[in-house]
Each structure stands twice: as C-alpha cells, then as structure tokens.
Design a protein around this motif. Structure first.
Motif, PDB file in Angstrom:
ATOM      1  N   GLY A  66      34.956  39.651  78.805  1.00 12.03           N
ATOM      2  CA  GLY A  66      35.786  39.034  79.834  1.00 12.03           C
ATOM      3  C   GLY A  66      36.728  37.967  79.310  1.00 12.03           C
ATOM      4  O   GLY A  66      37.445  37.325  80.074  1.00 12.03           O
ATOM      5  N   ARG A  67      36.755  37.766  78.009  1.00 13.99           N
ATOM      6  CA  ARG A  67      37.613  36.756  77.373  1.00 13.99           C
ATOM      7  C   ARG A  67      37.564  36.971  75.866  1.00 13.99           C
ATOM      8  O   ARG A  67      36.731  37.737  75.373  1.00 13.99           O
ATOM      9  N   VAL A  68      38.458  36.285  75.152  1.00 13.15           N
ATOM     10  CA  VAL A  68      38.415  36.352  73.691  1.00 13.15           C
ATOM     11  C   VAL A  68      37.233  35.514  73.206  1.00 13.15           C
ATOM     12  O   VAL A  68      37.142  34.324  73.527  1.00 13.15           O
ATOM     13  N   PRO A  69      36.298  36.110  72.482  1.00 20.54           N
ATOM     14  CA  PRO A  69      35.120  35.350  72.026  1.00 20.54           C
ATOM     15  C   PRO A  69      35.498  34.304  70.992  1.00 20.54           C
ATOM     16  O   PRO A  69      36.504  34.433  70.289  1.00 20.54           O
ATOM     17  N   ARG A  70      34.658  33.267  70.918  1.00 13.09           N
ATOM     18  CA  ARG A  70      34.855  32.215  69.936  1.00 13.09           C
ATOM     19  C   ARG A  70      33.986  32.460  68.716  1.00 13.09           C
ATOM     20  O   ARG A  70      33.063  33.260  68.752  1.00 13.09           O
ATOM     21  N   ARG A  71      34.288  31.740  67.679  1.00 10.52           N
ATOM     22  CA  ARG A  71      33.540  31.871  66.435  1.00 10.52           C
ATOM     23  C   ARG A  71      32.057  31.598  66.673  1.00 10.52           C
ATOM     24  O   ARG A  71      31.693  30.616  67.320  1.00 10.52           O
ATOM     25  N   GLY A  72      31.212  32.483  66.159  1.00  6.78           N
ATOM     26  CA  GLY A  72      29.773  32.333  66.317  1.00  6.78           C
ATOM     27  C   GLY A  72      29.206  33.118  67.478  1.00  6.78           C
ATOM     28  O   GLY A  72      27.997  33.360  67.528  1.00  6.78           O
ATOM     29  N   GLU A  73      30.052  33.525  68.427  1.00  7.16           N
ATOM     30  CA  GLU A  73      29.577  34.298  69.569  1.00  7.16           C
ATOM     31  C   GLU A  73      29.438  35.762  69.173  1.00  7.16           C
ATOM     32  O   GLU A  73      30.062  36.229  68.216  1.00  7.16           O
ATOM     33  N   GLY A 111      27.498  49.766  71.942  1.00 11.16           N
ATOM     34  CA  GLY A 111      27.275  51.052  71.296  1.00 11.16           C
ATOM     35  C   GLY A 111      26.289  51.010  70.159  1.00 11.16           C
ATOM     36  O   GLY A 111      26.480  51.710  69.151  1.00 11.16           O
ATOM     37  N   GLY A 112      25.254  50.206  70.269  1.00 10.36           N
ATOM     38  CA  GLY A 112      24.260  50.121  69.217  1.00 10.36           C
ATOM     39  C   GLY A 112      24.651  49.232  68.056  1.00 10.36           C
ATOM     40  O   GLY A 112      23.960  49.199  67.037  1.00 10.36           O
ATOM     41  N   LEU A 113      25.762  48.495  68.200  1.00 11.27           N
ATOM     42  CA  LEU A 113      26.232  47.607  67.145  1.00 11.27           C
ATOM     43  C   LEU A 113      26.340  46.176  67.672  1.00 11.27           C
ATOM     44  O   LEU A 113      26.710  45.960  68.833  1.00 11.27           O
ATOM     45  N   GLN A 114      26.026  45.219  66.834  1.00 14.54           N
ATOM     46  CA  GLN A 114      26.143  43.806  67.180  1.00 14.54           C
ATOM     47  C   GLN A 114      27.387  43.252  66.497  1.00 14.54           C
ATOM     48  O   GLN A 114      27.507  43.273  65.272  1.00 14.54           O
ATOM     49  N   PHE A 115      28.330  42.735  67.300  1.00 16.93           N
ATOM     50  CA  PHE A 115      29.570  42.179  66.777  1.00 16.93           C
ATOM     51  C   PHE A 115      29.515  40.661  66.885  1.00 16.93           C
ATOM     52  O   PHE A 115      29.572  40.113  67.983  1.00 16.93           O
ATOM     53  N   MET A 116      29.407  39.984  65.752  1.00 17.99           N
ATOM     54  CA  MET A 116      29.387  38.527  65.726  1.00 17.99           C
ATOM     55  C   MET A 116      30.709  38.025  65.150  1.00 17.99           C
ATOM     56  O   MET A 116      31.154  38.483  64.091  1.00 17.99           O
ATOM     57  N   VAL A 117      31.354  37.100  65.845  1.00 24.33           N
ATOM     58  CA  VAL A 117      32.664  36.616  65.427  1.00 24.33           C
ATOM     59  C   VAL A 117      32.512  35.695  64.217  1.00 24.33           C
ATOM     60  O   VAL A 117      31.828  34.674  64.278  1.00 24.33           O
ATOM     61  N   MET A 118      33.156  36.064  63.116  1.00 28.66           N
ATOM     62  CA  MET A 118      33.129  35.251  61.903  1.00 28.66           C
ATOM     63  C   MET A 118      34.325  34.323  61.808  1.00 28.66           C
ATOM     64  O   MET A 118      34.219  33.193  61.329  1.00 28.66           O
ATOM     65  N   VAL A 121      40.416  37.386  67.467  1.00 30.51           N
ATOM     66  CA  VAL A 121      39.363  37.519  66.469  1.00 30.51           C
ATOM     67  C   VAL A 121      39.945  38.135  65.203  1.00 30.51           C
ATOM     68  O   VAL A 121      40.576  39.183  65.245  1.00 30.51           O
ATOM     69  N   ARG A 122      39.716  37.459  64.085  1.00 31.19           N
ATOM     70  CA  ARG A 122      40.207  37.977  62.807  1.00 31.19           C
ATOM     71  C   ARG A 122      39.160  38.867  62.144  1.00 31.19           C
ATOM     72  O   ARG A 122      39.473  39.929  61.626  1.00 31.19           O
ATOM     73  N   TRP A 123      37.893  38.392  62.137  1.00 31.50           N
ATOM     74  CA  TRP A 123      36.831  39.163  61.509  1.00 31.50           C
ATOM     75  C   TRP A 123      35.553  39.116  62.330  1.00 31.50           C
ATOM     76  O   TRP A 123      35.173  38.072  62.851  1.00 31.50           O
TER      77      TRP A 123
END
Length: 298
Positions: free
Chosen positions: A254-261, A266-273, A280-282
C-alpha cells in the motif's frame, strides 16, 4: 575643487572603461538577473528555473543550486537512516557473522554496539577487518574508531562543514533525550545537492538485477522485471499489472516500503536493503519456509 590633471582625466577614465568593458557588462547582467530580488526561497527557486529556461545556467547547475538552497533549511533528522533500519555490528558476535553482514550490506562503515543497540561503542571500517586475517591476536574492539554524535536538529550545512573539517564520513544522530535516533553519512548530505551518488558497490551490482549473496540469499534490484524474478526463483508472482518487483511489493504494502521493512510474496521474503529517491533500490530475497507461507500476499 578643480581637477588637478584636467588634460588627462577624461581621457584616462575613457581608456579605463574601454580596457575593462567585460567587467561592467558582467556586473550589469548580474544586476539585471537578480533585480528585483526574490523575497522567498520559492521565488529564488523560480528565478533559477527561469534562468535555466533562458539558458543562462545549465540544468545540472540549476539542480545543484536548488539542492544547496533547500539544504539550508534541512536538519540531520530529515535525511538520516532511522535507528531501527541501521545496519549494526554486535561486538560479541562471532567473526563469521560479522563478516557475512559486512559482505551482504556492502557498507564501508558500521556502528558497533555492546549489549543493547542503543549502546554504540565505536565505528568499524570494513577494510579494517582485513587486519584480523593477518593478525588473529587482534580483536574487533581494537579496530574500533571513535564515534561522532550529532543532535537531530543539527543543520545539514553545518554538518557538511564538520564532516569536511574532521575528515569524518559518518555520524550517529541522537534525539533530545540522548537516545540513538539514526545515522547520517557525508554521502547522504551530498546527495541532497548533487542527487544520487553511485559508488563501487552500486556499479558492481548494476551488471545484474539479481545477485547471489554469501549466505545463499539474493540481492534483487527494485526495478528488476517480475518475469526475471519468477524465472530465477521458479516463482509465480503476478506480472499482468506491474513490470517491476518494486512496483509489485509497493502495491501489496500500500506504499513504498522503507529500509528494513519486508513483505512475503509468492513464497519469497522481500526485505528492503536500500532506498534511493523514494523508491526501493535493492531487496534482499530469501525463501519463506513451507510452514510459514499461509499468509503470503501473492
């Protein structure tokens, strides 16, 4: 009072004016440019935009000047990395754990804490870890450098001046109660003037949008195609409405995630680096264990 040199006065003045016409013309152009002078920051920025339209300054120059003007009203708290999203090292952590975190994040400097994260005891430079390879008798504590603390309200102009004067590149930001509010680097400050700075870490990973990390997880660019992510992870993330993985994750949250969130899709965990410029860059991507996939958003 009569001119003591009537025969040469008029001629000399005329020669001086003829010898330096450019200086006067330049002064006149400057006066014409700034008069009438702007009464506010917004008007000054509009004046710069007008100067760009009239081709008096280049677009890059206008952007940098705007950055300098806006930075004058900004404080450390405006651009710092908030404490919960800081990448930190535990002084008591095993060497292998420290090394993996340094490699995975790609930072050159790390705050080091003892006991609680709020108890920062020094700064470790990643390159100093090489000394442990050659001198095993050393320990992490001997490699620490002094920590610079700055208040959250410190102006960016003053902070940049301190960074340059002290040859320091990182400071810990503290709030009014003396607790750690975040950290700020000289790169964070300079980017407010010149825009995003690409470093060696960025250039290395720019060759591929999906990069394998030392611990077996992956670093995935925010602008990576969803189709490429599906192929790399044998996943089935929807790609009908979004082209990039960053767009899909932002939609699910619902928004652009922040670093650390992080978010599970789909069975994958996306953590913002890393985030840059409001995007999000990475991402750091790991697989969600089978028994924890019931709450996946995709």
């Amino acid at each position: 009072m009569p001119d003591p040199h009537p025969g040469v006065s008029a001629r000399t003045k005329g020669e001086r004016q003829a010898a330096h016409p450019d200086k006067r013309n330049l002064f006149q152009r400057i006066v014409e440019f700034v008069h009438p002078g702007p009464d506010s920051t917004d008007e000054l920025i509009e004046t710069l935009a007008d100067a760009e339209d009239r081709e008096l300054i280049a677009p890059e120059s206008r952007m940098m000047l705007e950055g300098v003007i806006r930075m004058a009203d900004m404080i450390a708290g405006d651009v710092m990395v908030a404490a919960p999203r800081m990448d930190m090292l535990d002084i008591d952590a095993p060497y292998d754990d420290v090394l993996h975190l340094v490699i995975d994040t790609g930072h050159s400097r790390f705050p080091v804490y003892e006991g609680e994260r709020d108890n920062i005891i020094g700064i470790l430079m990643a390159k100093d870890l090489l000394k442990l390879q050659r001198a095993p008798e050393l320990n992490l504590r001997t490699l620490l450098r002094p920590t610079v603390f700055v208040p959250e309200s410190k102006g960016l102009n003053e902070l940049l001046r301190d960074f340059r004067a002290n040859r320091n590149h990182l400071a810990i930001v503290i709030d009014e109660f003396g607790s750690t509010a975040g950290l700020i680097t000289i790169e964070d400050v300079l980017e407010e003037i010149v825009g995003e700075i690409e470093d060696e870490f960025d250039e290395k990973d720019a060759e591929s949008s999906i990069y394998t990390l030392a611990d077996g997880s992956h670093r995935v660019a925010g602008d990576a195609d969803i189709a490429a992510v599906n192929e790399a992870f044998a996943a089935r993330l929807p790609d009908q409405d979004f082209d990039t993985i960053g767009g899909l994750v932002a939609h699910e949250m619902g928004r652009v995630p922040r670093r650390g969130e992080s978010a599970a899709l789909g069975g994958l965990q996306f953590m913002v680096m890393l985030t840059r410029g409001g995007a999000v860059r990475w991402f750091k991507v790991t697989r969600v264990p089978e028994d924890a996939r019931d709450g996946d958003g995709a």
